[in-house]
Design a protein around this motif. Structure first.
Motif, PDB file in Angstrom:
ATOM      1  N   ALA A  12      26.418   6.253 -44.605  1.00 50.59           N
ATOM      2  CA  ALA A  12      26.969   4.931 -44.303  1.00 50.59           C
ATOM      3  C   ALA A  12      26.989   4.039 -45.541  1.00 50.59           C
ATOM      4  O   ALA A  12      27.952   3.303 -45.769  1.00 50.59           O
ATOM      5  CB  ALA A  12      26.174   4.270 -43.186  1.00 50.59           C
ATOM      6  N   VAL A  13      25.949   4.109 -46.346  1.00 45.99           N
ATOM      7  CA  VAL A  13      25.861   3.229 -47.516  1.00 45.99           C
ATOM      8  C   VAL A  13      26.729   3.736 -48.672  1.00 45.99           C
ATOM      9  O   VAL A  13      27.421   2.951 -49.325  1.00 45.99           O
ATOM     10  CB  VAL A  13      24.387   3.072 -47.971  1.00 45.99           C
ATOM     11  CG1 VAL A  13      24.297   2.324 -49.293  1.00 45.99           C
ATOM     12  CG2 VAL A  13      23.579   2.362 -46.893  1.00 45.99           C
ATOM     13  N   GLY A  19      36.381   8.785 -48.823  1.00 45.64           N
ATOM     14  CA  GLY A  19      37.004  10.109 -48.894  1.00 45.64           C
ATOM     15  C   GLY A  19      35.985  11.223 -48.723  1.00 45.64           C
ATOM     16  O   GLY A  19      34.777  11.011 -48.771  1.00 45.64           O
ATOM     17  N   ARG A  20      36.512  12.421 -48.521  1.00 44.48           N
ATOM     18  CA  ARG A  20      35.656  13.576 -48.202  1.00 44.48           C
ATOM     19  C   ARG A  20      34.717  13.981 -49.330  1.00 44.48           C
ATOM     20  O   ARG A  20      33.570  14.328 -49.081  1.00 44.48           O
ATOM     21  CB  ARG A  20      36.519  14.766 -47.812  1.00 44.48           C
ATOM     22  CG  ARG A  20      37.158  14.588 -46.465  1.00 44.48           C
ATOM     23  CD  ARG A  20      37.920  15.817 -46.066  1.00 44.48           C
ATOM     24  NE  ARG A  20      38.479  15.614 -44.741  1.00 44.48           N
ATOM     25  CZ  ARG A  20      39.471  16.297 -44.255  1.00 44.48           C
ATOM     26  NH1 ARG A  20      40.027  17.246 -44.984  1.00 44.48           N
ATOM     27  NH2 ARG A  20      39.917  16.047 -43.045  1.00 44.48           N
ATOM     28  N   TRP A 159      31.579   5.356 -37.731  1.00 43.81           N
ATOM     29  CA  TRP A 159      32.593   5.506 -36.697  1.00 43.81           C
ATOM     30  C   TRP A 159      33.724   4.510 -36.899  1.00 43.81           C
ATOM     31  O   TRP A 159      34.901   4.850 -36.818  1.00 43.81           O
ATOM     32  CB  TRP A 159      31.939   5.348 -35.323  1.00 43.81           C
ATOM     33  CG  TRP A 159      32.899   5.381 -34.177  1.00 43.81           C
ATOM     34  CD1 TRP A 159      33.689   6.428 -33.800  1.00 43.81           C
ATOM     35  CD2 TRP A 159      33.171   4.317 -33.287  1.00 43.81           C
ATOM     36  NE1 TRP A 159      34.430   6.071 -32.712  1.00 43.81           N
ATOM     37  CE2 TRP A 159      34.132   4.776 -32.364  1.00 43.81           C
ATOM     38  CE3 TRP A 159      32.681   3.018 -33.155  1.00 43.81           C
ATOM     39  CZ2 TRP A 159      34.622   3.981 -31.345  1.00 43.81           C
ATOM     40  CZ3 TRP A 159      33.163   2.234 -32.120  1.00 43.81           C
ATOM     41  CH2 TRP A 159      34.117   2.713 -31.242  1.00 43.81           C
ATOM     42  N   ARG A 160      33.361   3.265 -37.221  1.00 49.62           N
ATOM     43  CA  ARG A 160      34.356   2.207 -37.437  1.00 49.62           C
ATOM     44  C   ARG A 160      35.172   2.428 -38.707  1.00 49.62           C
ATOM     45  O   ARG A 160      36.237   1.847 -38.859  1.00 49.62           O
ATOM     46  CB  ARG A 160      33.676   0.841 -37.505  1.00 49.62           C
ATOM     47  CG  ARG A 160      32.965   0.424 -36.252  1.00 49.62           C
ATOM     48  CD  ARG A 160      33.826  -0.221 -35.250  1.00 49.62           C
ATOM     49  NE  ARG A 160      34.406  -1.429 -35.816  1.00 49.62           N
ATOM     50  CZ  ARG A 160      35.526  -1.971 -35.398  1.00 49.62           C
ATOM     51  NH1 ARG A 160      36.178  -1.438 -34.421  1.00 49.62           N
ATOM     52  NH2 ARG A 160      35.995  -3.065 -35.960  1.00 49.62           N
ATOM     53  N   SER A 161      34.670   3.256 -39.614  1.00 48.60           N
ATOM     54  CA  SER A 161      35.393   3.477 -40.872  1.00 48.60           C
ATOM     55  C   SER A 161      36.541   4.461 -40.724  1.00 48.60           C
ATOM     56  O   SER A 161      37.219   4.758 -41.695  1.00 48.60           O
ATOM     57  CB  SER A 161      34.427   3.953 -41.964  1.00 48.60           C
ATOM     58  OG  SER A 161      34.014   5.279 -41.713  1.00 48.60           O
ATOM     59  N   GLY A 162      36.746   4.976 -39.525  1.00 50.64           N
ATOM     60  CA  GLY A 162      37.887   5.849 -39.280  1.00 50.64           C
ATOM     61  C   GLY A 162      37.592   7.329 -39.356  1.00 50.64           C
ATOM     62  O   GLY A 162      38.462   8.107 -39.738  1.00 50.64           O
ATOM     63  N   LEU A 163      36.391   7.724 -38.992  1.00 54.25           N
ATOM     64  CA  LEU A 163      36.078   9.154 -38.950  1.00 54.25           C
ATOM     65  C   LEU A 163      36.980   9.867 -37.957  1.00 54.25           C
ATOM     66  O   LEU A 163      37.329   9.317 -36.917  1.00 54.25           O
ATOM     67  CB  LEU A 163      34.631   9.367 -38.478  1.00 54.25           C
ATOM     68  CG  LEU A 163      33.496   8.992 -39.400  1.00 54.25           C
ATOM     69  CD1 LEU A 163      32.170   9.228 -38.683  1.00 54.25           C
ATOM     70  CD2 LEU A 163      33.540   9.798 -40.675  1.00 54.25           C
ATOM     71  N   GLY A 164      37.316  11.076 -38.275  1.00 58.44           N
ATOM     72  CA  GLY A 164      38.040  11.902 -37.319  1.00 58.44           C
ATOM     73  C   GLY A 164      37.078  12.438 -36.269  1.00 58.44           C
ATOM     74  O   GLY A 164      35.862  12.201 -36.335  1.00 58.44           O
ATOM     75  N   VAL A 169      31.648  13.713 -34.067  1.00 56.92           N
ATOM     76  CA  VAL A 169      30.735  14.671 -33.427  1.00 56.92           C
ATOM     77  C   VAL A 169      29.573  15.006 -34.360  1.00 56.92           C
ATOM     78  O   VAL A 169      28.407  15.006 -33.944  1.00 56.92           O
ATOM     79  CB  VAL A 169      31.488  15.949 -32.997  1.00 56.92           C
ATOM     80  CG1 VAL A 169      30.517  17.050 -32.583  1.00 56.92           C
ATOM     81  CG2 VAL A 169      32.457  15.636 -31.858  1.00 56.92           C
ATOM     82  N   ALA A 170      29.859  15.275 -35.637  1.00 54.75           N
ATOM     83  CA  ALA A 170      28.800  15.646 -36.587  1.00 54.75           C
ATOM     84  C   ALA A 170      27.785  14.519 -36.740  1.00 54.75           C
ATOM     85  O   ALA A 170      26.568  14.754 -36.648  1.00 54.75           O
ATOM     86  CB  ALA A 170      29.404  16.013 -37.945  1.00 54.75           C
ATOM     87  N   PHE A 171      28.265  13.304 -36.966  1.00 48.60           N
ATOM     88  CA  PHE A 171      27.333  12.183 -37.114  1.00 48.60           C
ATOM     89  C   PHE A 171      26.668  11.827 -35.788  1.00 48.60           C
ATOM     90  O   PHE A 171      25.524  11.385 -35.764  1.00 48.60           O
ATOM     91  CB  PHE A 171      28.023  10.976 -37.757  1.00 48.60           C
ATOM     92  CG  PHE A 171      28.262  11.149 -39.221  1.00 48.60           C
ATOM     93  CD1 PHE A 171      27.202  11.195 -40.116  1.00 48.60           C
ATOM     94  CD2 PHE A 171      29.546  11.299 -39.718  1.00 48.60           C
ATOM     95  CE1 PHE A 171      27.407  11.383 -41.476  1.00 48.60           C
ATOM     96  CE2 PHE A 171      29.765  11.474 -41.079  1.00 48.60           C
ATOM     97  CZ  PHE A 171      28.693  11.521 -41.957  1.00 48.60           C
ATOM     98  N   GLY A 172      27.380  12.033 -34.684  1.00 48.41           N
ATOM     99  CA  GLY A 172      26.768  11.828 -33.365  1.00 48.41           C
ATOM    100  C   GLY A 172      25.618  12.792 -33.127  1.00 48.41           C
ATOM    101  O   GLY A 172      24.581  12.414 -32.572  1.00 48.41           O
TER     102      GLY A 172
END
Length: 189
Positions: A12-13, A19-20, A159-164, A169-172
């Protein structure tokens, strides 16, 4: 903190919206200070068949293991890498070193009795924090909810940064692992 918390907060930081490649670097940097512990503990537990009590009560604190931890937990070495990253203006290196330094900073204040030498090669001194992320005799009952909230905020930010969908799912899963692990620490320690 637990590794999933380091991953969420480091991403997050230092990785959010970059980007990836930068996100991958932030995740690797957040993991790097714990990597040797995972490798050595898994080897001892699953290859050598050493009981967990010996691994985490004896080997973890042994001079041999602490000398390895001193390298990958060194503010000095990570600070030098961050200096190089800033001089080169490399977003990937900045994310990598920055997430590792953030990991070290949180570990520094949240390891009571189980810290690592973080100023190697200048010294092998270990700060014994009065606060722990897992030990309730060192305020973990207060720390755990704060870390859980920080992880929830980190997930929300990611999530708010526009993750696909894969990223969500991965961060969840990382968030779920952190919340479950924190619950276990509180129940058992």
């Amino acid at each position: 903190m637990n590794t999933p918390a380091h991953l969420l907060i480091g991403a997050a930081v230092f990785g959010r919206g970059q980007g990836r490649r930068v996100m991958a670097a932030a995740l690797l940097g957040a993991l790097a200070p714990d990597a040797s512990l995972y490798v050595m503990a898994l080897w001892a537990l699953h290859v050598q068949g050493i009981p967990p009590q010996v691994v985490f009560d004896e080997l973890y604190f042994s001079p041999a293991w602490q000398s390895v931890f001193a390298v990958d937990n060194s503010f000095v070495l990570w600070g030098l890498l961050m200096t190089v990253a800033l001089i080169r203006r490399s977003p990937v290196l900045i994310a990598f070193a920055g997430a590792a330094l953030l990991h070290l900073a949180t570990d520094f204040v949240l390891h009571a009795g189980d810290g690592r030498p973080q100023f190697w090669p200048l010294t092998n001194w270990v700060f014994d924090s009065p606060v722990s992320y897992w030990d309730s005799t060192h305020h973990a009952l207060w720390v755990a909810p704060v870390v859980a909230i920080a992880c929830c905020l980190a997930f929300w930010s990611l999530w708010r940064s526009g993750l696909g969908p894969v990223g969500v799912v991965a961060f969840g899963l990382m968030l779920a692992a952190e919340l479950w692990t924190a619950r276990q620490w509180i129940l058992f320690f």
